[in-house]
Design a protein around this motif. Structure first.
Motif, PDB file in Angstrom:
ATOM      1  N   VAL A 165     -15.198  12.580 -11.463  1.00  0.00           N
ATOM      2  CA  VAL A 165     -14.134  12.209 -11.746  1.00  0.00           C
ATOM      3  C   VAL A 165     -13.828  12.008  -9.910  1.00  0.00           C
ATOM      4  CG1 VAL A 165     -11.388  12.257 -12.118  1.00  0.00           C
ATOM      5  CG2 VAL A 165     -13.502  13.172 -13.489  1.00  0.00           C
ATOM      6  N   MET A 166     -13.290  10.606  -9.995  1.00  0.00           N
ATOM      7  CA  MET A 166     -12.797   9.978  -8.375  1.00  0.00           C
ATOM      8  C   MET A 166     -11.924   9.155  -8.878  1.00  0.00           C
ATOM      9  SD  MET A 166     -15.597   7.259  -6.126  1.00  0.00           S
ATOM     10  CE  MET A 166     -14.647   5.788  -6.589  1.00  0.00           C
ATOM     11  N   GLY A 167     -10.323   9.611  -7.982  1.00  0.00           N
ATOM     12  CA  GLY A 167      -9.460   8.970  -8.066  1.00  0.00           C
ATOM     13  C   GLY A 167      -9.549   8.084  -6.646  1.00  0.00           C
ATOM     14  N   HIS A 168      -8.715   7.183  -6.170  1.00  0.00           N
ATOM     15  CA  HIS A 168      -8.765   6.519  -4.682  1.00  0.00           C
ATOM     16  C   HIS A 168      -6.990   6.806  -4.451  1.00  0.00           C
ATOM     17  CE1 HIS A 168      -6.813   3.281  -5.838  1.00  0.00           C
ATOM     18  NE2 HIS A 168      -6.408   4.021  -7.835  1.00  0.00           N
ATOM     19  N   THR A 169      -6.956   6.435  -2.829  1.00  0.00           N
ATOM     20  CA  THR A 169      -5.449   6.558  -2.151  1.00  0.00           C
ATOM     21  C   THR A 169      -5.023   5.280  -2.511  1.00  0.00           C
ATOM     22  OG1 THR A 169      -6.715   5.731  -0.483  1.00  0.00           O
ATOM     23  CG2 THR A 169      -6.754   7.976  -0.187  1.00  0.00           C
ATOM     24  N   ALA A 170      -3.327   5.271  -2.731  1.00  0.00           N
ATOM     25  CA  ALA A 170      -3.203   4.082  -2.935  1.00  0.00           C
ATOM     26  C   ALA A 170      -2.415   3.521  -4.361  1.00  0.00           C
ATOM     27  CB  ALA A 170      -3.018   2.794  -1.700  1.00  0.00           C
ATOM     28  N   CYS A 171      -2.941   4.532  -5.015  1.00  0.00           N
ATOM     29  CA  CYS A 171      -3.371   4.353  -6.908  1.00  0.00           C
ATOM     30  C   CYS A 171      -2.157   3.300  -7.350  1.00  0.00           C
ATOM     31  CB  CYS A 171      -4.322   5.744  -7.535  1.00  0.00           C
ATOM     32  SG  CYS A 171      -4.056   5.270  -9.086  1.00  0.00           S
ATOM     33  N   GLY A 172      -2.151   2.561  -7.692  1.00  0.00           N
ATOM     34  CA  GLY A 172      -0.510   2.480  -8.346  1.00  0.00           C
ATOM     35  C   GLY A 172      -1.277   2.864  -9.525  1.00  0.00           C
ATOM     36  N   ALA A 173      -1.287   3.037 -10.383  1.00  0.00           N
ATOM     37  CA  ALA A 173      -1.196   4.042 -11.455  1.00  0.00           C
ATOM     38  C   ALA A 173       0.039   5.163 -11.213  1.00  0.00           C
ATOM     39  CB  ALA A 173      -2.252   4.591 -12.545  1.00  0.00           C
ATOM     40  N   ILE A 191       4.409   8.353 -10.632  1.00  0.00           N
ATOM     41  CA  ILE A 191       5.946   9.031 -10.162  1.00  0.00           C
ATOM     42  C   ILE A 191       7.534   7.974 -10.208  1.00  0.00           C
ATOM     43  CG2 ILE A 191       6.765   8.901  -7.251  1.00  0.00           C
ATOM     44  CD1 ILE A 191       4.182   9.733  -6.813  1.00  0.00           C
ATOM     45  N   ASP A 192       7.311   7.046 -10.351  1.00  0.00           N
ATOM     46  CA  ASP A 192       8.736   6.225  -9.804  1.00  0.00           C
ATOM     47  C   ASP A 192       9.043   5.890 -11.354  1.00  0.00           C
ATOM     48  OD1 ASP A 192       8.545   5.493  -7.232  1.00  0.00           O
ATOM     49  OD2 ASP A 192       7.357   4.737  -7.064  1.00  0.00           O
ATOM     50  N   ASN A 193       8.539   6.577 -12.241  1.00  0.00           N
ATOM     51  CA  ASN A 193       8.676   6.465 -13.652  1.00  0.00           C
ATOM     52  C   ASN A 193       8.621   4.976 -14.536  1.00  0.00           C
ATOM     53  OD1 ASN A 193       9.548   9.083 -14.222  1.00  0.00           O
ATOM     54  ND2 ASN A 193      10.725   8.500 -13.221  1.00  0.00           N
ATOM     55  N   THR A 230       8.673  10.716  -3.236  1.00  0.00           N
ATOM     56  CA  THR A 230       8.936   9.521  -4.438  1.00  0.00           C
ATOM     57  C   THR A 230       7.522   8.309  -4.095  1.00  0.00           C
ATOM     58  OG1 THR A 230       9.446   7.973  -2.632  1.00  0.00           O
ATOM     59  CG2 THR A 230      11.187   9.299  -3.770  1.00  0.00           C
ATOM     60  N   GLY A 231       7.396   7.207  -5.141  1.00  0.00           N
ATOM     61  CA  GLY A 231       6.114   6.177  -5.054  1.00  0.00           C
ATOM     62  C   GLY A 231       6.287   5.907  -3.576  1.00  0.00           C
ATOM     63  N   ASN A 232       6.995   5.481  -2.709  1.00  0.00           N
ATOM     64  CA  ASN A 232       7.673   5.428  -1.296  1.00  0.00           C
ATOM     65  C   ASN A 232       6.944   6.131  -0.399  1.00  0.00           C
ATOM     66  OD1 ASN A 232       9.130   2.540  -2.225  1.00  0.00           O
ATOM     67  ND2 ASN A 232      10.776   3.597  -1.838  1.00  0.00           N
ATOM     68  N   ASN A 233       6.089   7.338  -0.468  1.00  0.00           N
ATOM     69  CA  ASN A 233       5.505   7.780   0.144  1.00  0.00           C
ATOM     70  C   ASN A 233       4.292   7.987   0.093  1.00  0.00           C
ATOM     71  OD1 ASN A 233       4.649   9.689   1.922  1.00  0.00           O
ATOM     72  ND2 ASN A 233       6.020  11.678   1.597  1.00  0.00           N
ATOM     73  N   PRO A 234       3.191   7.280   0.859  1.00  0.00           N
ATOM     74  CA  PRO A 234       2.301   7.200   0.855  1.00  0.00           C
ATOM     75  C   PRO A 234       1.489   8.108   0.544  1.00  0.00           C
ATOM     76  CG  PRO A 234       3.063   5.425   2.124  1.00  0.00           C
ATOM     77  CD  PRO A 234       3.763   6.180   2.379  1.00  0.00           C
ATOM     78  N   GLU A 235       2.005   9.600   1.370  1.00  0.00           N
ATOM     79  CA  GLU A 235       1.129  10.405   1.196  1.00  0.00           C
ATOM     80  C   GLU A 235       1.447  11.614   0.477  1.00  0.00           C
ATOM     81  OE1 GLU A 235       3.283  13.856   4.002  1.00  0.00           O
ATOM     82  OE2 GLU A 235       1.107  13.264   4.861  1.00  0.00           O
ATOM     83  N   PHE A 236       2.809  11.162  -0.371  1.00  0.00           N
ATOM     84  CA  PHE A 236       2.879  11.968  -1.418  1.00  0.00           C
ATOM     85  C   PHE A 236       2.448  11.487  -2.669  1.00  0.00           C
ATOM     86  CE2 PHE A 236       5.921  12.504  -5.241  1.00  0.00           C
ATOM     87  CZ  PHE A 236       5.259  13.707  -5.535  1.00  0.00           C
ATOM     88  N   VAL A 237       1.689   9.952  -2.580  1.00  0.00           N
ATOM     89  CA  VAL A 237       1.137   9.037  -3.407  1.00  0.00           C
ATOM     90  C   VAL A 237      -0.590   9.858  -3.988  1.00  0.00           C
ATOM     91  CG1 VAL A 237       0.301   6.444  -4.319  1.00  0.00           C
ATOM     92  CG2 VAL A 237       2.763   7.565  -3.884  1.00  0.00           C
ATOM     93  N   ASP A 238      -0.615   9.618  -2.914  1.00  0.00           N
ATOM     94  CA  ASP A 238      -2.123  10.130  -2.341  1.00  0.00           C
ATOM     95  C   ASP A 238      -2.800  12.197  -3.004  1.00  0.00           C
ATOM     96  OD1 ASP A 238      -2.250   8.287  -1.510  1.00  0.00           O
ATOM     97  OD2 ASP A 238      -3.385   8.521   0.614  1.00  0.00           O
ATOM     98  N   ALA A 239      -1.506  12.535  -2.883  1.00  0.00           N
ATOM     99  CA  ALA A 239      -1.342  14.275  -2.857  1.00  0.00           C
ATOM    100  C   ALA A 239      -1.461  13.955  -4.400  1.00  0.00           C
ATOM    101  CB  ALA A 239      -0.223  14.821  -2.836  1.00  0.00           C
ATOM    102  N   VAL A 240      -0.442  13.233  -5.118  1.00  0.00           N
ATOM    103  CA  VAL A 240      -0.325  13.372  -6.306  1.00  0.00           C
ATOM    104  C   VAL A 240      -1.560  13.244  -6.890  1.00  0.00           C
ATOM    105  CG1 VAL A 240       0.541  12.230  -8.800  1.00  0.00           C
ATOM    106  CG2 VAL A 240       1.910  13.106  -6.545  1.00  0.00           C
ATOM    107  N   ALA A 241      -2.323  12.150  -6.376  1.00  0.00           N
ATOM    108  CA  ALA A 241      -3.766  10.965  -6.630  1.00  0.00           C
ATOM    109  C   ALA A 241      -4.888  12.449  -7.090  1.00  0.00           C
ATOM    110  CB  ALA A 241      -4.507  10.459  -6.467  1.00  0.00           C
ATOM    111  N   LYS A 242      -4.941  13.327  -5.738  1.00  0.00           N
ATOM    112  CA  LYS A 242      -5.721  14.403  -5.878  1.00  0.00           C
ATOM    113  C   LYS A 242      -5.169  15.253  -6.686  1.00  0.00           C
ATOM    114  CE  LYS A 242      -7.715  17.934  -2.213  1.00  0.00           C
ATOM    115  NZ  LYS A 242      -7.872  18.060  -1.491  1.00  0.00           N
ATOM    116  N   THR A 243      -3.980  15.655  -7.159  1.00  0.00           N
ATOM    117  CA  THR A 243      -4.660  16.667  -8.100  1.00  0.00           C
ATOM    118  C   THR A 243      -4.003  15.830  -9.424  1.00  0.00           C
ATOM    119  OG1 THR A 243      -1.536  17.684  -6.734  1.00  0.00           O
ATOM    120  CG2 THR A 243      -2.100  17.814  -8.767  1.00  0.00           C
ATOM    121  N   ASN A 244      -4.428  14.622  -9.320  1.00  0.00           N
ATOM    122  CA  ASN A 244      -4.582  14.059 -11.367  1.00  0.00           C
ATOM    123  C   ASN A 244      -6.181  14.304 -11.391  1.00  0.00           C
ATOM    124  OD1 ASN A 244      -3.575  12.654 -13.614  1.00  0.00           O
ATOM    125  ND2 ASN A 244      -4.947  10.924 -12.362  1.00  0.00           N
TER     126      ASN A 244
END
Length: 247
Positions: free
Chosen positions: A150-158, A163-165, A192-206
């Protein structure tokens, strides 16, 4: 018989590697290291005999080396037309990859695999559902793949959309399947979705939650418990091209 193997020129050695390793990206990795060359053309497709000899750990090692070749700019020279012809009567992939639909993260390219080496399922946010599970069950239980990646990626738009509902037709329901990863991600800065670090952290959890969903398949769970397959996660870095494997 003459025993001058160590004195032979690189070209015959390359030809022997092509024949002996069936011209495979994953299997050719050891021969590549021994020859110190990335100038080999991989023309054959994965055979059942070659695939069945691989262990899950060997498949994972091959994928890791494939990504090293990719992000260091030394991919193998694939003869895709020859691979197409060689695989037209059958397929024996060693790995099933579940990745995101993002156009910048083509799994088969970033892992430097050839035609016939990998099942590749792509869906926004690399989530799992009944259809994905059925596809993975086919890949492993029926077709013999040894690894589910299962391969996620950084800066994932989904992930950012979740995050931004974001709400948009059927996409709304898909993003809802990512939202549990938001709640389960431990992060003390801007969530928030404006924080790339948080987006990537959520992507890894996902990715990890998707693996949990895959293991709910009795078929795949049993295969993993018996050591016949391994289910692992990874994150692809869009900027550097490196895949960070979780195992």
């Amino acid at each position: 018989m003459m025993q001058k193997t160590t004195q032979q020129s690189p070209e015959p050695a390359r030809r022997r590697l092509l024949k002996g390793a069936a011209g495979l990206s994953i299997l050719g990795i050891v021969g590549m290291a021994a020859l110190g060359s990335a100038s080999i053309t991989y023309a054959a497709a994965m055979t059942k005999e070659a695939r069945d000899k691989l262990t899950p750990d060997q498949v994972i090692a091959g994928l890791k080396q494939g990504n090293i070749r990719f992000h260091t700019g030394k991919p193998q020279k694939h003869d895709y037309l020859a691979q197409k012809r060689a695989s037209q009567t059958g397929q024996f992939p060693s790995v099933a990859i579940l990745s995101c639909i993002d156009s910048r993260a083509p799994a088969e390219i970033v892992l430097d695999t050839g035609i016939g080496e990998a099942f590749n399922g792509r869906i926004a946010g690399n989530i799992s559902n009944d259809d994905i599970l059925g596809s993975l069950e086919f890949a492993c239980a029926a077709a013999g793949a040894k690894v589910i990646l299962v391969m996620g990626h950084t800066a994932c738009g989904a992930v950012r959309g979740a995050i931004d509902n974001v709400e948009l037709g059927h996409l709304t329901g898909l993003l809802n399947k990512i939202k549990p990863a938001i709640e389960k991600t431990e992060y003390n800065k801007e969530r928030t979705g404006n924080n790339p670090e948080f987006v990537d952290a959520v992507a890894k959890t996902n990715v990890n939650l998707t693996i949990e969903e895959i293991r709910k398949s009795d078929i795949l769970n049993r295969l993993e418990a018996d050591g016949k397959i391994k289910i692992i996660g990874a994150m692809y870095n869009l900027a550097g091209g490196k895949v960070d494997f979780f195992a």
